[in-house]
Write a protein that holds these residues in place. Sequence first.
Motif, mmCIF file in Angstrom:
data_model
loop_
_atom_site.group_PDB
_atom_site.id
_atom_site.type_symbol
_atom_site.label_atom_id
_atom_site.label_comp_id
_atom_site.label_asym_id
_atom_site.label_seq_id
_atom_site.Cartn_x
_atom_site.Cartn_y
_atom_site.Cartn_z
ATOM 1 N N LEU A 35 0.827 -1.203 0.000
ATOM 2 C CA LEU A 35 0.000 0.000 0.000
ATOM 3 C C LEU A 35 0.863 1.256 0.000
ATOM 4 O O LEU A 35 0.583 2.215 -0.729
ATOM 5 C CB LEU A 35 -0.944 -0.019 1.198
ATOM 6 N N MET A 36 1.934 1.256 0.765
ATOM 7 C CA MET A 36 2.829 2.425 0.794
ATOM 8 C C MET A 36 3.538 2.600 -0.551
ATOM 9 O O MET A 36 3.793 3.736 -0.972
ATOM 10 C CB MET A 36 3.840 2.300 1.935
ATOM 11 N N ARG A 37 3.816 1.509 -1.263
ATOM 12 C CA ARG A 37 4.393 1.630 -2.613
ATOM 13 C C ARG A 37 3.420 2.328 -3.555
ATOM 14 O O ARG A 37 3.813 3.167 -4.361
ATOM 15 C CB ARG A 37 4.735 0.245 -3.175
ATOM 16 N N ILE A 38 2.145 1.943 -3.473
ATOM 17 C CA ILE A 38 1.123 2.573 -4.315
ATOM 18 C C ILE A 38 1.030 4.057 -3.972
ATOM 19 O O ILE A 38 0.960 4.911 -4.866
ATOM 20 C CB ILE A 38 -0.251 1.895 -4.133
ATOM 21 N N ILE A 39 1.029 4.367 -2.690
ATOM 22 C CA ILE A 39 0.951 5.765 -2.251
ATOM 23 C C ILE A 39 2.162 6.538 -2.769
ATOM 24 O O ILE A 39 2.015 7.643 -3.309
ATOM 25 C CB ILE A 39 0.855 5.849 -0.709
ATOM 26 N N ALA A 40 3.343 5.966 -2.644
ATOM 27 C CA ALA A 40 4.566 6.646 -3.087
ATOM 28 C C ALA A 40 4.553 6.898 -4.586
ATOM 29 O O ALA A 40 5.084 7.913 -5.054
ATOM 30 C CB ALA A 40 5.791 5.829 -2.700
ATOM 31 N N GLU A 41 3.925 6.002 -5.367
ATOM 32 C CA GLU A 41 3.824 6.208 -6.812
ATOM 33 C C GLU A 41 2.949 7.404 -7.158
ATOM 34 O O GLU A 41 3.053 7.942 -8.259
ATOM 35 C CB GLU A 41 3.219 4.970 -7.492
ATOM 36 N N ASN A 42 2.077 7.802 -6.239
ATOM 37 C CA ASN A 42 1.083 8.823 -6.552
ATOM 38 C C ASN A 42 1.235 10.134 -5.803
ATOM 39 O O ASN A 42 0.564 11.105 -6.123
ATOM 40 C CB ASN A 42 -0.317 8.262 -6.266
ATOM 41 N N THR A 43 2.070 10.154 -4.800
ATOM 42 C CA THR A 43 2.243 11.380 -4.028
ATOM 43 C C THR A 43 3.714 11.763 -4.038
ATOM 44 O O THR A 43 4.573 10.963 -4.392
ATOM 45 C CB THR A 43 1.762 11.190 -2.574
ATOM 46 N N TYR A 44 3.979 12.968 -3.664
ATOM 47 C CA TYR A 44 5.345 13.470 -3.737
ATOM 48 C C TYR A 44 6.142 13.210 -2.468
ATOM 49 O O TYR A 44 7.351 13.272 -2.487
ATOM 50 C CB TYR A 44 5.333 14.964 -4.071
ATOM 51 N N ARG A 96 -6.926 10.850 -9.385
ATOM 52 C CA ARG A 96 -7.654 9.587 -9.198
ATOM 53 C C ARG A 96 -7.267 8.594 -10.285
ATOM 54 O O ARG A 96 -7.031 7.421 -10.011
ATOM 55 C CB ARG A 96 -9.171 9.814 -9.230
ATOM 56 N N GLU A 97 -7.199 9.078 -11.518
ATOM 57 C CA GLU A 97 -6.839 8.216 -12.645
ATOM 58 C C GLU A 97 -5.438 7.636 -12.459
ATOM 59 O O GLU A 97 -5.217 6.440 -12.629
ATOM 60 C CB GLU A 97 -6.908 9.017 -13.951
ATOM 61 N N LYS A 98 -4.501 8.478 -12.093
ATOM 62 C CA LYS A 98 -3.121 8.041 -11.856
ATOM 63 C C LYS A 98 -3.090 7.015 -10.720
ATOM 64 O O LYS A 98 -2.417 5.987 -10.809
ATOM 65 C CB LYS A 98 -2.252 9.251 -11.522
ATOM 66 N N SER A 99 -3.837 7.277 -9.662
ATOM 67 C CA SER A 99 -3.894 6.367 -8.516
ATOM 68 C C SER A 99 -4.534 5.039 -8.896
ATOM 69 O O SER A 99 -4.077 3.975 -8.476
ATOM 70 C CB SER A 99 -4.678 7.005 -7.372
ATOM 71 N N LEU A 100 -5.591 5.096 -9.689
ATOM 72 C CA LEU A 100 -6.256 3.876 -10.148
ATOM 73 C C LEU A 100 -5.307 3.048 -10.998
ATOM 74 O O LEU A 100 -5.260 1.825 -10.884
ATOM 75 C CB LEU A 100 -7.523 4.211 -10.924
ATOM 76 N N ASN A 101 -4.513 3.720 -11.834
ATOM 77 C CA ASN A 101 -3.528 3.003 -12.643
ATOM 78 C C ASN A 101 -2.545 2.247 -11.762
ATOM 79 O O ASN A 101 -2.180 1.107 -12.060
ATOM 80 C CB ASN A 101 -2.763 3.967 -13.552
ATOM 81 N N ALA A 102 -2.102 2.875 -10.684
ATOM 82 C CA ALA A 102 -1.158 2.227 -9.771
ATOM 83 C C ALA A 102 -1.829 1.074 -9.020
ATOM 84 O O ALA A 102 -1.218 0.023 -8.807
ATOM 85 C CB ALA A 102 -0.591 3.239 -8.787
ATOM 86 N N ALA A 103 -3.080 1.249 -8.631
ATOM 87 C CA ALA A 103 -3.786 0.226 -7.857
ATOM 88 C C ALA A 103 -4.291 -0.921 -8.730
ATOM 89 O O ALA A 103 -4.418 -2.052 -8.241
ATOM 90 C CB ALA A 103 -4.957 0.853 -7.107
ATOM 91 N N ALA A 104 -4.545 -0.662 -10.019
ATOM 92 C CA ALA A 104 -5.152 -1.667 -10.893
ATOM 93 C C ALA A 104 -4.330 -2.942 -10.988
ATOM 94 O O ALA A 104 -4.881 -4.037 -11.102
ATOM 95 C CB ALA A 104 -5.383 -1.094 -12.285
#
Length: 184
Positions: A35-44, A96-104
């Motif tokens: 989960l933290m990897r997904i967060i790191a992909e989407n936040t600075y 949201r789109e960027k985050s969904l891409n990471a979570a998908a």
Amino acid sequence: MKKTKNFRLRTLTDIKVFLLFLLEKIAYPIDKTTLMRIIAENTYMLSFEYEVAFSELVDDGHLYTDTVDGETYYMISKSGRMIASELYDTLDPAFREKSLNAAAKYLSLAKREANITSSVTKLADGRYAVNLVVSDAVGELMNTTLTFSSEGEAEEARRNFEAKPDDIYRGILFATTQKIAYLR
């Protein structure tokens, strides 16, 4: 007009909505490391605020948590799912789109313990309908019926779905949303 600044989560509430959005899309227990990897992909930046957000969401009953072999797992609760569906539109659509891409890439029917069913029915006009259904503990995720000219084609479609339900589910998500992330 093109955006000149990237969207940032500015408040603790933004972070909570973001976490609920991710966990609602993933829909099964996920380890904190992933989960933290997904967060790191989407936040600075990762900050202490994420720990506070996790803690408050658990305390408020919006997330379930468990620790197995030293790893913490999180899963969204029914109340968390309701909040996510009501508030995720407050997040920037591109974010949201960027985050969904990471979570998908973490979407898995097996991990969410989805029930897969299919059937072939002969129609009055001589064609064959294949019904493909995916559901989980929360409810139905997909219910699709396709019509084929021959029983052989219909049975082949049913067998393909039974053999690789994740692939079919992701393909239908891609076809209906045009979001390439579902194919990864």
